[in-house]
Design a protein around this motif. Sequence first.
Motif, PDB file in Angstrom:
ATOM      1  N   VAL A  93      -6.093 -22.023 -27.720  1.00  0.00           N
ATOM      2  CA  VAL A  93      -5.263 -23.197 -28.017  1.00  0.00           C
ATOM      3  C   VAL A  93      -4.376 -23.590 -26.845  1.00  0.00           C
ATOM      4  CG1 VAL A  93      -5.277 -22.812 -30.498  1.00  0.00           C
ATOM      5  CG2 VAL A  93      -3.510 -21.751 -29.099  1.00  0.00           C
ATOM      6  N   LEU A  94      -4.208 -22.710 -25.853  1.00  0.00           N
ATOM      7  CA  LEU A  94      -3.387 -22.997 -24.678  1.00  0.00           C
ATOM      8  C   LEU A  94      -4.244 -22.930 -23.410  1.00  0.00           C
ATOM      9  CD1 LEU A  94      -0.293 -20.768 -25.498  1.00  0.00           C
ATOM     10  CD2 LEU A  94      -0.444 -23.244 -25.704  1.00  0.00           C
ATOM     11  N   PRO A  95      -3.924 -23.747 -22.403  1.00  0.00           N
ATOM     12  CA  PRO A  95      -4.690 -23.675 -21.161  1.00  0.00           C
ATOM     13  C   PRO A  95      -4.257 -22.528 -20.246  1.00  0.00           C
ATOM     14  CG  PRO A  95      -3.061 -25.401 -21.002  1.00  0.00           C
ATOM     15  CD  PRO A  95      -2.977 -24.856 -22.410  1.00  0.00           C
ATOM     16  N   LEU A  96      -3.399 -21.642 -20.712  1.00  0.00           N
ATOM     17  CA  LEU A  96      -2.926 -20.508 -19.929  1.00  0.00           C
ATOM     18  C   LEU A  96      -3.736 -19.266 -20.250  1.00  0.00           C
ATOM     19  CD1 LEU A  96       0.886 -21.028 -20.488  1.00  0.00           C
ATOM     20  CD2 LEU A  96      -0.467 -21.789 -18.549  1.00  0.00           C
ATOM     21  N   MET A  97      -3.955 -18.416 -19.230  1.00  0.00           N
ATOM     22  CA  MET A  97      -4.662 -17.154 -19.431  1.00  0.00           C
ATOM     23  C   MET A  97      -3.928 -16.039 -18.692  1.00  0.00           C
ATOM     24  SD  MET A  97      -8.657 -18.222 -19.411  1.00  0.00           S
ATOM     25  CE  MET A  97      -8.628 -19.289 -17.981  1.00  0.00           C
ATOM     26  N   PRO A  98      -2.849 -15.504 -19.269  1.00  0.00           N
ATOM     27  CA  PRO A  98      -2.106 -14.430 -18.590  1.00  0.00           C
ATOM     28  C   PRO A  98      -2.944 -13.154 -18.494  1.00  0.00           C
ATOM     29  CG  PRO A  98      -1.275 -14.770 -20.810  1.00  0.00           C
ATOM     30  CD  PRO A  98      -2.281 -15.842 -20.563  1.00  0.00           C
ATOM     31  N   TYR A  99      -2.657 -12.371 -17.443  1.00  0.00           N
ATOM     32  CA  TYR A  99      -3.406 -11.140 -17.233  1.00  0.00           C
ATOM     33  C   TYR A  99      -2.473 -10.038 -16.771  1.00  0.00           C
ATOM     34  CZ  TYR A  99      -3.065 -11.650 -12.180  1.00  0.00           C
ATOM     35  OH  TYR A  99      -2.595 -11.741 -10.903  1.00  0.00           O
ATOM     36  N   GLY A 100      -2.954  -8.825 -16.842  1.00  0.00           N
ATOM     37  CA  GLY A 100      -2.260  -7.668 -16.314  1.00  0.00           C
ATOM     38  C   GLY A 100      -3.278  -6.731 -15.693  1.00  0.00           C
ATOM     39  N   GLU A 101      -2.837  -5.984 -14.687  1.00  0.00           N
ATOM     40  CA  GLU A 101      -3.744  -5.046 -14.043  1.00  0.00           C
ATOM     41  C   GLU A 101      -2.966  -3.895 -13.420  1.00  0.00           C
ATOM     42  OE1 GLU A 101      -5.932  -7.353 -11.243  1.00  0.00           O
ATOM     43  OE2 GLU A 101      -4.200  -7.813 -10.026  1.00  0.00           O
ATOM     44  N   ILE A 102      -3.632  -2.767 -13.309  1.00  0.00           N
ATOM     45  CA  ILE A 102      -3.084  -1.589 -12.650  1.00  0.00           C
ATOM     46  C   ILE A 102      -4.064  -1.223 -11.548  1.00  0.00           C
ATOM     47  CG2 ILE A 102      -2.437   0.818 -12.925  1.00  0.00           C
ATOM     48  CD1 ILE A 102      -1.895   0.177 -15.890  1.00  0.00           C
ATOM     49  N   LEU A 103      -3.591  -1.279 -10.303  1.00  0.00           N
ATOM     50  CA  LEU A 103      -4.451  -1.040  -9.151  1.00  0.00           C
ATOM     51  C   LEU A 103      -4.015   0.217  -8.408  1.00  0.00           C
ATOM     52  CD1 LEU A 103      -4.372  -4.704  -7.840  1.00  0.00           C
ATOM     53  CD2 LEU A 103      -6.141  -3.663  -9.221  1.00  0.00           C
ATOM     54  N   ILE A 104      -4.988   0.952  -7.893  1.00  0.00           N
ATOM     55  CA  ILE A 104      -4.698   2.138  -7.104  1.00  0.00           C
ATOM     56  C   ILE A 104      -5.669   2.173  -5.919  1.00  0.00           C
ATOM     57  CG2 ILE A 104      -6.184   3.661  -8.448  1.00  0.00           C
ATOM     58  CD1 ILE A 104      -3.977   5.840  -7.987  1.00  0.00           C
ATOM     59  N   GLY A 105      -5.194   2.697  -4.802  1.00  0.00           N
ATOM     60  CA  GLY A 105      -6.037   2.763  -3.614  1.00  0.00           C
ATOM     61  C   GLY A 105      -5.322   3.456  -2.484  1.00  0.00           C
ATOM     62  N   GLY A 106      -5.682   3.076  -1.269  1.00  0.00           N
ATOM     63  CA  GLY A 106      -5.088   3.691  -0.104  1.00  0.00           C
ATOM     64  C   GLY A 106      -4.556   2.655   0.866  1.00  0.00           C
ATOM     65  N   ALA A 107      -3.618   3.087   1.689  1.00  0.00           N
ATOM     66  CA  ALA A 107      -3.037   2.209   2.697  1.00  0.00           C
ATOM     67  C   ALA A 107      -2.791   3.002   3.970  1.00  0.00           C
ATOM     68  CB  ALA A 107      -1.721   1.617   2.196  1.00  0.00           C
ATOM     69  N   HIS A 108      -3.009   2.343   5.100  1.00  0.00           N
ATOM     70  CA  HIS A 108      -2.643   2.916   6.390  1.00  0.00           C
ATOM     71  C   HIS A 108      -1.437   2.153   6.903  1.00  0.00           C
ATOM     72  CE1 HIS A 108      -2.885   4.959  10.179  1.00  0.00           C
ATOM     73  NE2 HIS A 108      -2.678   3.787  10.770  1.00  0.00           N
ATOM     74  N   VAL A 109      -0.362   2.877   7.198  1.00  0.00           N
ATOM     75  CA  VAL A 109       0.906   2.277   7.623  1.00  0.00           C
ATOM     76  C   VAL A 109       1.207   2.724   9.048  1.00  0.00           C
ATOM     77  CG1 VAL A 109       3.372   2.143   7.136  1.00  0.00           C
ATOM     78  CG2 VAL A 109       1.750   2.337   5.251  1.00  0.00           C
ATOM     79  N   ASN A 110       1.515   1.767   9.914  1.00  0.00           N
ATOM     80  CA  ASN A 110       1.964   2.063  11.268  1.00  0.00           C
ATOM     81  C   ASN A 110       3.122   1.122  11.565  1.00  0.00           C
ATOM     82  OD1 ASN A 110       2.352   2.825  13.862  1.00  0.00           O
ATOM     83  ND2 ASN A 110       0.351   2.202  14.615  1.00  0.00           N
ATOM     84  N   LEU A 111       4.349   1.618  11.401  1.00  0.00           N
ATOM     85  CA  LEU A 111       5.564   0.807  11.561  1.00  0.00           C
ATOM     86  C   LEU A 111       6.593   1.561  12.390  1.00  0.00           C
ATOM     87  CD1 LEU A 111       6.058  -0.367   7.869  1.00  0.00           C
ATOM     88  CD2 LEU A 111       5.247  -1.757   9.757  1.00  0.00           C
ATOM     89  N   GLY A 112       7.505   0.811  12.980  1.00  0.00           N
ATOM     90  CA  GLY A 112       8.641   1.404  13.672  1.00  0.00           C
ATOM     91  C   GLY A 112       8.340   1.810  15.096  1.00  0.00           C
ATOM     92  N   GLN A 113       9.414   2.297  15.740  1.00  0.00           N
ATOM     93  CA  GLN A 113       9.315   2.699  17.142  1.00  0.00           C
ATOM     94  C   GLN A 113      10.081   4.003  17.350  1.00  0.00           C
ATOM     95  OE1 GLN A 113      11.083  -0.553  19.207  1.00  0.00           O
ATOM     96  NE2 GLN A 113       9.531  -2.021  18.570  1.00  0.00           N
ATOM     97  N   GLY A 114       9.666   4.758  18.339  1.00  0.00           N
ATOM     98  CA  GLY A 114      10.383   5.978  18.706  1.00  0.00           C
ATOM     99  C   GLY A 114      10.480   6.970  17.570  1.00  0.00           C
ATOM    100  N   SER A 115      11.712   7.459  17.309  1.00  0.00           N
ATOM    101  CA  SER A 115      11.903   8.461  16.257  1.00  0.00           C
ATOM    102  C   SER A 115      11.780   7.867  14.860  1.00  0.00           C
ATOM    103  CB  SER A 115      13.268   9.135  16.417  1.00  0.00           C
ATOM    104  OG  SER A 115      14.299   8.187  16.254  1.00  0.00           O
ATOM    105  N   ALA A 116      11.809   6.549  14.730  1.00  0.00           N
ATOM    106  CA  ALA A 116      11.666   5.904  13.422  1.00  0.00           C
ATOM    107  C   ALA A 116      10.230   5.453  13.159  1.00  0.00           C
ATOM    108  CB  ALA A 116      12.606   4.702  13.320  1.00  0.00           C
TER     109      ALA A 116
END
Length: 127
Positions: A91-114
């Motif tokens: 009856v409505l043109p809306l279609m709300p959704y929900g999801e739970i995602l899991i995976g991996g990430a490679h992080v390379n941030l900061g400089q020096g000791s940080a």
Amino acid sequence: MKRALMLAALLVVAVGSSRAQLGVYAGFSASNYHVPNVGWQYGPTFGAYIQPWAAPFIRAGVDVRASLLGTGTEKVDSILVGPRVQIHPHVLPLMPYGEILIGGAHVNLGQGSANIDKTAIEYQVAG
């Protein structure tokens, strides 16, 4: 011309009788990691989902997405996968959704000791 018309008709019939919905999406993401000497990281997020399971008012499936944030030596690259549930009120043109995602990430941030340079598990709860 006749062959193109037949192909178009076949495509309409095939899409109309398909039981699964495939969606492809892309967007722009921004993140602030609150690390010294590191500003906001920007980049694309893209993915796809398929929803082969359906019941009255509910569809379910799987979503896969990837994010590529940052440039040069400051980058965060991730890939996530997980279940997706969508409510489909007719009856409505809306279609709300929900999801739970899991995976991996490679992080390379900061400089020096940080500096942070590691691969870790990532999760998201979205809707």
